[in-house]
Design an enzyme around this catalytic site. Structure first.
Site, short mmCIF file in Angstrom:
data_model
loop_
_atom_site.label_atom_id
_atom_site.label_comp_id
_atom_site.label_asym_id
_atom_site.label_seq_id
_atom_site.Cartn_x
_atom_site.Cartn_y
_atom_site.Cartn_z
N LYS A 120 9.13 8.15 -2.76
CA LYS A 120 8.22 7.66 -3.79
C LYS A 120 7.99 8.67 -4.91
CE LYS A 120 5.87 4.85 -0.33
NZ LYS A 120 4.59 4.55 0.35
N SER A 159 -3.33 2.61 -1.99
CA SER A 159 -4.40 2.18 -1.09
C SER A 159 -5.00 3.34 -0.31
CB SER A 159 -3.86 1.13 -0.12
OG SER A 159 -2.73 1.62 0.59
N GLY A 188 0.82 -1.20 0.00
CA GLY A 188 0.00 0.00 0.00
C GLY A 188 0.85 1.25 0.00
N THR A 189 0.21 2.36 -0.38
CA THR A 189 0.91 3.64 -0.41
C THR A 189 -0.12 4.74 -0.63
OG1 THR A 189 2.76 4.81 -1.46
CG2 THR A 189 1.26 3.65 -2.92
N THR A 190 0.33 5.97 -0.53
CA THR A 190 -0.50 7.11 -0.92
C THR A 190 0.38 8.08 -1.70
OG1 THR A 190 -1.88 6.95 1.07
CG2 THR A 190 -1.94 9.03 -0.14
#
Length: 243
Positions: free
Chosen positions: A72, A169, A39-41
């Site tokens: 990122k 996510s 997951g990440t944003t």
């Protein structure tokens, strides 16, 4: 560090106890078919003063934090950045390929390609490997002769142009903040606050996002790394719960 991971039992010494510890520096093969959740944003939006890119810094591997301080948002050249979401190895590999191809383009044509051309090139290259379980979702943020530009590119070859993109996510939570506060004619400080607020709120709701919030700004003069701020501190500030 290589080798195997020895699972050390903390109970009776029997593997059936179900409590184990992985010794640092060791590794063990995963059972076939076992998949880890990730997951990440990440987010990006275009406004009158350029393009903002922001992301959390937590790299997750299942229920574990693999790295709390990863980056990122990756520079491609002096006027182009890309956010990364998906498998870290796939993202890193394709950005290296894109950087090489754009460098060759610059040597051949005598100028850097437009953001649209870079997005089309990345999309075309990745679409050749459709069906091979690549996992790359990126927002290309840049400034060219057309002004600030933003494209979303996915590993199946999808390519979209827009004003706002959020991937990962935590993106549903980020979109809620962005949709409420976004305006194309925002000031630079309003844009910074909106990006920080969106990622900070996403890290609060999404278990796979966290760490810090990286903020980048692409201007006509090039990109700059504006800040890296603790996500928990930002959330408390924006929610009014700071001490």
């Amino acid at each position: 560090m290589g080798g195997r991971v020895d699972l050390v039992d903390l109970g009776s010494g029997s593997p059936e106890d179900g409590v184990s510890l992985c010794r640092p520096g060791w590794s063990a093969p995963l059972s076939p078919g076992f998949k880890l959740a990730h997951g990440t944003t990440t987010l990006a939006f275009r406004f009158r003063h350029g393009v903002i890119a922001a992301a959390d810094t937590r790299s997750s591997c299942g229920s574990y934090v693999a790295c709390p301080a990863s980056c990122k948002v990756i520079p491609v050249h002096q006027h182009l950045l890309g956010t990364t979401s998906g498998t870290s190895a796939d993202c890193a590999t394709w950005y290296r390929v894109l950087q090489r191809e754009l460098r060759l383009w610059e040597l051949r044509e005598g100028q850097l390609p437009s953001v649209a051309s870079a997005a089309k090139l990345l999309s075309a290259m990745m679409s050749r490997y459709r069906g091979l379980d690549l996992c790359v979702a990126t927002a290309l943020c840049g400034w060219d002769r057309s002004g600030p530009m933003l494209f979303y590119v996915y590993s199946d070859g999808t390519r979209l142009q827009g004003n706002i993109f959020s991937v990962g996510s935590g993106s549903p939570y980020a979109y809620g903040v962005l949709d409420r506060g976004y305006r194309y004619d925002m000031s630079t400080q309003e844009a910074y606050a909106l990006a920080r607020c969106a990622v900070a709120h996403a890290t609060h709701r999404d278990a796979y996002s966290g760490g810090s919030v990286d903020l980048f700004h692409v201007r006509e003069s090039g990109w700059e790394h504006v800040s890296r701020s603790d996500a928990c501190v930002l959330y408390m500030e924006f929610s009014g719960s700071a001490p």
